[in-house]
Design an enzyme around this catalytic site. Structure first.
Site, PDB file in Angstrom:
ATOM      1  N   GLY A  58     -33.421-123.048  68.405  1.00  0.00           N
ATOM      2  CA  GLY A  58     -34.667-123.575  68.957  1.00  0.00           C
ATOM      3  C   GLY A  58     -34.552-124.969  69.537  1.00  0.00           C
ATOM      4  O   GLY A  58     -35.531-125.510  70.048  1.00  0.00           O
ATOM      5  N   HIS A  59     -33.364-125.570  69.493  1.00  0.00           N
ATOM      6  CA  HIS A  59     -33.215-126.970  69.943  1.00  0.00           C
ATOM      7  C   HIS A  59     -31.988-127.112  70.824  1.00  0.00           C
ATOM      8  O   HIS A  59     -30.956-127.579  70.342  1.00  0.00           O
ATOM      9  CB  HIS A  59     -33.107-127.891  68.727  1.00  0.00           C
ATOM     10  CG  HIS A  59     -33.414-129.323  69.008  1.00  0.00           C
ATOM     11  ND1 HIS A  59     -32.460-130.238  69.406  1.00  0.00           N
ATOM     12  CD2 HIS A  59     -34.573-129.997  68.953  1.00  0.00           C
ATOM     13  CE1 HIS A  59     -33.019-131.426  69.553  1.00  0.00           C
ATOM     14  NE2 HIS A  59     -34.293-131.310  69.288  1.00  0.00           N
ATOM     15  N   PHE A  60     -31.953-126.773  71.981  1.00  0.00           N
ATOM     16  CA  PHE A  60     -32.962-126.147  72.834  1.00  0.00           C
ATOM     17  C   PHE A  60     -32.338-124.891  73.421  1.00  0.00           C
ATOM     18  O   PHE A  60     -31.158-124.913  73.762  1.00  0.00           O
ATOM     19  CB  PHE A  60     -33.376-127.092  73.970  1.00  0.00           C
ATOM     20  CG  PHE A  60     -33.970-128.388  73.487  1.00  0.00           C
ATOM     21  CD1 PHE A  60     -35.287-128.428  73.044  1.00  0.00           C
ATOM     22  CD2 PHE A  60     -33.220-129.547  73.442  1.00  0.00           C
ATOM     23  CE1 PHE A  60     -35.842-129.626  72.610  1.00  0.00           C
ATOM     24  CE2 PHE A  60     -33.772-130.737  73.002  1.00  0.00           C
ATOM     25  CZ  PHE A  60     -35.082-130.774  72.583  1.00  0.00           C
TER      26      PHE A  60
END
Length: 158
Positions: A58-60
């Site tokens: 999720g990052h990124f």
């Protein structure tokens, strides 16, 4: 006072030795090995950053970057290792937990990405009783990527 440096292929502390000194466990253990140590002075540790890290999902998406707060956490864990290893076996350090009290002057200079070896350089700036002030610098390929000052206290977990 003791000074230790690693021999090729032999860390001062590997991940098993680190887990004997810190309560952190994967995926939140962010130090893989300790390669230099000077009692009550300084420590150098490594974190191998791989695409398998859970935060990269999720990052990124499409542009994986290690979150800055986790770089600071890796430095804080290296600071805890310096304090605990300095105190040695006579101090019953296995019965202590290091609680972070403050982070000052945090600066981020460059991103940390999969494939990087994050070098964690920490040094004691002041120590009185259970309270430790330390400075940490995170380096990749000779370039500073983050730095901050940390204050922490060794406490009984009970």
């Amino acid at each position: 006072m003791s000074t230790e440096t690693t021999q090729p292929g032999r860390p001062i502390l590997d991940v098993e030795g680190i887990q004997r000194l810190l309560p952190h466990r994967p995926p939140f253990l962010l130090v893989d090995r300790v390669v230099e140590f000077e009692e009550y002075k300084r420590l150098v540790a490594w974190k191998g950053v791989t695409m398998n890290e859970p935060f990269f999902a999720g990052h990124f998406p499409g542009k994986p970057v290690m979150p800055g707060v986790l770089i600071l956490e890796a430095l804080a864990q290296a600071c805890a290792l310096l304090a605990v290893k300095s105190m040695g076996p006579d101090e019953d350090v296995n019965d202590k937990i290091t609680f972070l009290m403050s982070i000052d002057g945090a600066k981020f200079r460059r991103p940390v990405v999969p494939g990087d070896r994050l070098e964690l350089h920490v040094e004691v700036t002041k120590q009185k009783g259970a309270v430790w002030k330390e400075k940490g610098t995170a380096i990749v390929d000779g370039q500073v990527c983050a730095e901050a000052e940390f204050m922490a206290m060794l406490v009984d977990p009970k």
